[in-house]
Design a protein around this motif. Structure first.
Motif, PDB file in Angstrom:
ATOM      1  N   LEU A   1       0.335  -1.995   0.153  1.00  0.00           N
ATOM      2  CA  LEU A   1      -0.101  -0.272   0.210  1.00  0.00           C
ATOM      3  C   LEU A   1       0.901   1.087  -0.208  1.00  0.00           C
ATOM      4  CD1 LEU A   1      -2.595  -0.957   2.578  1.00  0.00           C
ATOM      5  CD2 LEU A   1      -2.850  -1.272   0.258  1.00  0.00           C
ATOM      6  N   GLY A   2       2.140   1.375   0.728  1.00  0.00           N
ATOM      7  CA  GLY A   2       3.082   2.313   0.543  1.00  0.00           C
ATOM      8  C   GLY A   2       3.979   2.760   1.778  1.00  0.00           C
ATOM      9  N   ASP A   3       3.910   3.585   2.136  1.00  0.00           N
ATOM     10  CA  ASP A   3       4.516   4.045   3.946  1.00  0.00           C
ATOM     11  C   ASP A   3       3.553   4.661   4.351  1.00  0.00           C
ATOM     12  OD1 ASP A   3       4.840   6.309   2.136  1.00  0.00           O
ATOM     13  OD2 ASP A   3       7.293   5.851   1.433  1.00  0.00           O
ATOM     14  N   ASP A   4       4.515   5.745   5.513  1.00  0.00           N
ATOM     15  CA  ASP A   4       4.118   6.318   6.216  1.00  0.00           C
ATOM     16  C   ASP A   4       4.029   7.548   6.012  1.00  0.00           C
ATOM     17  OD1 ASP A   4       4.645   4.589   8.237  1.00  0.00           O
ATOM     18  OD2 ASP A   4       6.115   6.236   9.335  1.00  0.00           O
ATOM     19  N   ALA A   5       4.032   8.477   4.852  1.00  0.00           N
ATOM     20  CA  ALA A   5       4.465   8.900   3.777  1.00  0.00           C
ATOM     21  C   ALA A   5       3.003   9.401   3.277  1.00  0.00           C
ATOM     22  CB  ALA A   5       4.889   9.792   3.121  1.00  0.00           C
ATOM     23  N   ASP A   6       2.358   7.945   2.502  1.00  0.00           N
ATOM     24  CA  ASP A   6       0.809   7.728   2.246  1.00  0.00           C
ATOM     25  C   ASP A   6       0.123   8.249   2.970  1.00  0.00           C
ATOM     26  OD1 ASP A   6       2.181   7.436  -0.600  1.00  0.00           O
ATOM     27  OD2 ASP A   6       3.089   5.524  -0.220  1.00  0.00           O
ATOM     28  N   PHE A   7       0.013   7.270   3.556  1.00  0.00           N
ATOM     29  CA  PHE A   7      -1.074   6.996   5.422  1.00  0.00           C
ATOM     30  C   PHE A   7      -0.585   9.344   5.324  1.00  0.00           C
ATOM     31  CE2 PHE A   7      -2.099   7.445   9.376  1.00  0.00           C
ATOM     32  CZ  PHE A   7      -2.833   6.476   9.312  1.00  0.00           C
ATOM     33  N   ASP A   8       0.173   9.315   5.979  1.00  0.00           N
ATOM     34  CA  ASP A   8      -0.455  11.183   6.400  1.00  0.00           C
ATOM     35  C   ASP A   8      -1.076  12.517   5.304  1.00  0.00           C
ATOM     36  OD1 ASP A   8       1.225  10.221   9.039  1.00  0.00           O
ATOM     37  OD2 ASP A   8       3.087  10.542   8.084  1.00  0.00           O
ATOM     38  N   ALA A   9      -0.480  11.214   4.004  1.00  0.00           N
ATOM     39  CA  ALA A   9      -1.006  11.922   3.119  1.00  0.00           C
ATOM     40  C   ALA A   9      -2.509  12.341   2.943  1.00  0.00           C
ATOM     41  CB  ALA A   9      -0.846  11.762   1.125  1.00  0.00           C
ATOM     42  N   LEU A  10      -3.183  10.484   2.818  1.00  0.00           N
ATOM     43  CA  LEU A  10      -4.365  10.316   2.910  1.00  0.00           C
ATOM     44  C   LEU A  10      -5.501  10.620   4.394  1.00  0.00           C
ATOM     45  CD1 LEU A  10      -7.077   8.137   1.763  1.00  0.00           C
ATOM     46  CD2 LEU A  10      -5.955   6.164   3.339  1.00  0.00           C
ATOM     47  N   VAL A  11      -4.882  10.380   5.526  1.00  0.00           N
ATOM     48  CA  VAL A  11      -5.271  11.578   6.588  1.00  0.00           C
ATOM     49  C   VAL A  11      -5.186  12.826   6.449  1.00  0.00           C
ATOM     50  CG1 VAL A  11      -4.770  12.037   9.101  1.00  0.00           C
ATOM     51  CG2 VAL A  11      -4.592   9.881   8.631  1.00  0.00           C
ATOM     52  N   ALA A  12      -4.052  13.326   6.040  1.00  0.00           N
ATOM     53  CA  ALA A  12      -4.717  14.934   5.807  1.00  0.00           C
ATOM     54  C   ALA A  12      -5.543  15.405   4.540  1.00  0.00           C
ATOM     55  CB  ALA A  12      -3.085  15.813   4.925  1.00  0.00           C
ATOM     56  N   ALA A  13      -5.538  14.162   3.502  1.00  0.00           N
ATOM     57  CA  ALA A  13      -6.727  14.957   2.681  1.00  0.00           C
ATOM     58  C   ALA A  13      -7.994  14.303   3.163  1.00  0.00           C
ATOM     59  CB  ALA A  13      -6.711  13.867   1.640  1.00  0.00           C
ATOM     60  N   ALA A  14      -8.145  13.302   3.599  1.00  0.00           N
ATOM     61  CA  ALA A  14      -9.634  13.436   4.734  1.00  0.00           C
ATOM     62  C   ALA A  14     -10.065  14.264   5.304  1.00  0.00           C
ATOM     63  CB  ALA A  14      -9.909  11.699   5.340  1.00  0.00           C
ATOM     64  N   ARG A  15      -8.723  14.590   6.244  1.00  0.00           N
ATOM     65  CA  ARG A  15      -9.384  15.883   7.469  1.00  0.00           C
ATOM     66  C   ARG A  15      -9.726  16.821   6.284  1.00  0.00           C
ATOM     67  NH1 ARG A  15      -8.858  14.998  13.053  1.00  0.00           N
ATOM     68  NH2 ARG A  15      -9.064  13.163  12.922  1.00  0.00           N
ATOM     69  N   GLY A  16      -9.289  17.473   5.329  1.00  0.00           N
ATOM     70  CA  GLY A  16      -9.268  18.610   4.641  1.00  0.00           C
ATOM     71  C   GLY A  16     -10.800  18.707   4.278  1.00  0.00           C
ATOM     72  N   ARG A  17     -11.705  16.625   3.868  1.00  0.00           N
ATOM     73  CA  ARG A  17     -13.263  17.485   3.949  1.00  0.00           C
ATOM     74  C   ARG A  17     -13.668  16.766   4.678  1.00  0.00           C
ATOM     75  NH1 ARG A  17      -9.313  15.778  -0.317  1.00  0.00           N
ATOM     76  NH2 ARG A  17      -9.454  16.236  -2.326  1.00  0.00           N
ATOM     77  N   GLY A  18     -13.511  16.644   5.836  1.00  0.00           N
ATOM     78  CA  GLY A  18     -14.506  16.705   6.624  1.00  0.00           C
ATOM     79  C   GLY A  18     -14.495  15.330   7.335  1.00  0.00           C
ATOM     80  N   LEU A  19     -13.963  14.113   6.978  1.00  0.00           N
ATOM     81  CA  LEU A  19     -13.770  13.113   6.824  1.00  0.00           C
ATOM     82  C   LEU A  19     -12.916  12.705   8.413  1.00  0.00           C
ATOM     83  CD1 LEU A  19     -13.999  11.287   3.456  1.00  0.00           C
ATOM     84  CD2 LEU A  19     -16.081  11.701   5.005  1.00  0.00           C
ATOM     85  N   HIS A  20     -13.565  11.716   9.314  1.00  0.00           N
ATOM     86  CA  HIS A  20     -12.396  10.995   9.838  1.00  0.00           C
ATOM     87  C   HIS A  20     -12.096   9.736   9.313  1.00  0.00           C
ATOM     88  CE1 HIS A  20     -13.935  13.385  13.716  1.00  0.00           C
ATOM     89  NE2 HIS A  20     -14.369  13.575  12.799  1.00  0.00           N
ATOM     90  N   LEU A  21     -11.198   9.007  10.222  1.00  0.00           N
ATOM     91  CA  LEU A  21     -10.871   8.032   9.718  1.00  0.00           C
ATOM     92  C   LEU A  21     -10.448   6.689  11.033  1.00  0.00           C
ATOM     93  CD1 LEU A  21      -9.326   6.826   6.823  1.00  0.00           C
ATOM     94  CD2 LEU A  21      -6.798   7.638   8.349  1.00  0.00           C
ATOM     95  N   LEU A  22     -11.224   5.518  10.383  1.00  0.00           N
ATOM     96  CA  LEU A  22     -11.122   4.638  11.151  1.00  0.00           C
ATOM     97  C   LEU A  22     -10.292   3.523  11.070  1.00  0.00           C
ATOM     98  CD1 LEU A  22     -12.897   3.044  13.864  1.00  0.00           C
ATOM     99  CD2 LEU A  22     -14.620   2.175  12.193  1.00  0.00           C
ATOM    100  N   LEU A  23      -9.022   2.654  11.922  1.00  0.00           N
ATOM    101  CA  LEU A  23      -8.167   1.736  11.214  1.00  0.00           C
ATOM    102  C   LEU A  23      -8.929   0.172  12.407  1.00  0.00           C
ATOM    103  CD1 LEU A  23      -4.844   4.057  11.664  1.00  0.00           C
ATOM    104  CD2 LEU A  23      -6.604   3.724   9.866  1.00  0.00           C
ATOM    105  N   ASP A  24      -8.409  -0.717  11.311  1.00  0.00           N
ATOM    106  CA  ASP A  24      -8.360  -1.823  11.796  1.00  0.00           C
ATOM    107  C   ASP A  24      -7.128  -2.591  12.049  1.00  0.00           C
ATOM    108  OD1 ASP A  24     -10.109  -4.376  11.708  1.00  0.00           O
ATOM    109  OD2 ASP A  24     -10.384  -4.602   9.583  1.00  0.00           O
ATOM    110  N   GLY A  25      -7.757  -2.807  14.062  1.00  0.00           N
ATOM    111  CA  GLY A  25      -6.311  -3.549  14.758  1.00  0.00           C
ATOM    112  C   GLY A  25      -6.878  -4.582  15.258  1.00  0.00           C
ATOM    113  N   VAL A  26      -6.177  -5.587  14.615  1.00  0.00           N
ATOM    114  CA  VAL A  26      -6.074  -6.903  14.332  1.00  0.00           C
ATOM    115  C   VAL A  26      -4.865  -7.050  15.691  1.00  0.00           C
ATOM    116  CG1 VAL A  26      -5.300  -9.001  13.310  1.00  0.00           C
ATOM    117  CG2 VAL A  26      -6.204  -6.959  11.789  1.00  0.00           C
ATOM    118  N   PHE A  27      -5.569  -7.822  16.872  1.00  0.00           N
ATOM    119  CA  PHE A  27      -4.617  -7.863  17.758  1.00  0.00           C
ATOM    120  C   PHE A  27      -5.489  -9.294  18.693  1.00  0.00           C
ATOM    121  CE2 PHE A  27      -5.523  -2.839  17.694  1.00  0.00           C
ATOM    122  CZ  PHE A  27      -4.269  -2.684  16.797  1.00  0.00           C
TER     123      PHE A  27
END
Length: 409
Positions: free
Chosen positions: A73-99
């Motif tokens: 899928l990519g790396d930390d920079a790709d994740f950060d870019a997705l978070v920024a783009a989502a937050r810029g549109r008012g979208l929250h992010l829910l992650l899948d925790g396999v614990f």
């Protein structure tokens, strides 16, 4: 429960499938989701629920490093870019925790792993590639909290906890005590949802009971089953808010599951007018078909790749997308529905009037899955048609065509 989560509506995406990464080599594919965020916003959702994004061997649920984005899928920079783009549109992010379990390559001390009766490392539900963690070990708790806090600090708003039902509720209670502000939803399939919420301290659990009753009652022409499940759903609300859905990465598509395609609107009308935090599984809003099979590769059909942009979607799905928009609109205009109690005020095998009420309002959802029109004997004084599968054309608000539905408010 966090204020924003009271009004959350999720678009649930399985990234390894969505981006075509599942059977591919390393690449920066997570960014493909950025090109779909406007589509999600236009759908009406308020958050992006992601399947596994951390380093794993295969399908994402065999994690080998919780602190590293899956190289496919990519790396930390790709994740950060997705978070920024989502937050810029008012979208929250829910992650899948396999614990509950990890992959065979997970690097941890031997005592982190649960043992079976022969003293060997235990596996999860017979899957040899999934090693069960020992949740009585303080170091396992420390690790899980550290992972969750790390990604919350990077912009996630909460966690969907995979196989939460296999983890002692007391473990999640300890996690909750150390992460009081995160929104936590547990995957719980069977059993007493309210009791699990009370014991675990989680905000939400997956509402499989209502999911099953929705399509099953429509297929069997037995709306009493739906009414029973809704009564059970009411009971959950004293302890948390259920996570409601018609599809996810583990079940046959709702458009495939329904025996009569005319009843898709009925299922959606229920989803968006009863209590819970609703999620829409990617592709369901376009009437995607797909069967879940219990075999190797049996999930591939329900975890497909999406085109590069919405322009690549087939034309047949857009009417269903617009139906989702309309019903999500009803939900967003009546945010009190998250905690509304729903009761049948009229009920037969093939017709139901479901009253969803809260201190802030009342909505009636009228369902007719019979072959003839039905005028439901309910009091609709002061109510008007908010949405329906057919134009009103001067009919009484309580008159529902054959295989039709109407929402009054």
């Amino acid at each position: 429960m966090s204020g924003w989560a009271e009004h959350a509506i999720w678009w649930h995406v399985y990234p390894l499938g969505f981006t075509g990464a599942l059977h591919a080599g390393p690449g920066h594919r997570l960014g493909q989701l950025v090109d779909w965020l406007d589509y999600a916003v236009e759908l009406g959702v308020s958050g992006l629920q992601l399947g596994p994004v951390f380093a794993s061997h295969t399908h994402g649920y065999d994690t080998v490093d919780h602190f590293r984005v899956d190289p496919r899928l990519g790396d930390d920079a790709d994740f950060d870019a997705l978070v920024a783009a989502a937050r810029g549109r008012g979208l929250h992010l829910l992650l899948d925790g396999v614990f509950n379990h990890v992959g065979q390559g997970f690097d941890a001390p031997d005592h982190w792993f649960r043992r079976n009766g022969t003293g060997e490392r235990d596996v999860f539900e017979g899957h040899g590639g999934l090693l069960a963690l020992d949740h009585d070990q303080p170091e396992v708790l420390d690790h899980v909290v550290r992972v969750m806090r790390h990604w919350l600090d990077r912009g996630a708003s909460g966690w969907r906890l995979d196989a939460a039902y296999a983890v002692p509720p007391a473990f999640w209670r300890k996690v909750r005590d150390r992460l009081p502000d995160a929104w936590l939803a547990g995957e719980v399939i069977h059993g007493d949802y309210g009791a699990y919420l009370r014991e675990s301290g989680l905000d939400s659990v997956t509402q499989y009971e209502l999911w099953k009753a929705t399509w099953s009652s429509l297929n069997d022409r037995n709306l009493f089953e739906l009414a029973w499940a809704l009564d059970r759903n009411n009971g959950v609300l004293a302890d948390g808010v259920p996570m409601t859905f018609l599809g996810n990465h583990d079940v046959t598509r709702i458009a495939t599951r329904l025996a009569d395609e005319r009843h898709l609107g009925h299922a959606l009308a229920v989803l968006f007018t009863v209590a819970g935090v609703p999620s829409v599984y990617y592709g369901d809003e376009q009437a995607f078909q797909g069967v879940k099979e219990d075999r190797a590769g049996g999930d591939d059909e329900i975890r497909p790749a999406f085109p590069a942009t919405p322009a690549g979607l087939a034309p047949y799905g857009w009417p269903v997308y617009r139906l989702h928009q309309r019903l999500i609109g009803v939900r967003r205009r009546h945010p009190w529905l998250t905690r509304a109690r729903t009761e049948p005020v009229h009920l037969t095998n093939t017709a139901a009037a479901l009253a969803s009420t809260a201190p802030d309002g009342r909505i009636l959802t009228l369902l007719n899955i019979g072959d003839t029109p039905a005028d439901l004997p309910v009091d609709a004084t002061g109510l008007e048609i908010l949405e329906s599968d057919t134009p009103a054309d001067g009919r009484a608000p309580t008159a529902v065509p054959a295989h039709g539905w109407t929402i009054l408010g």
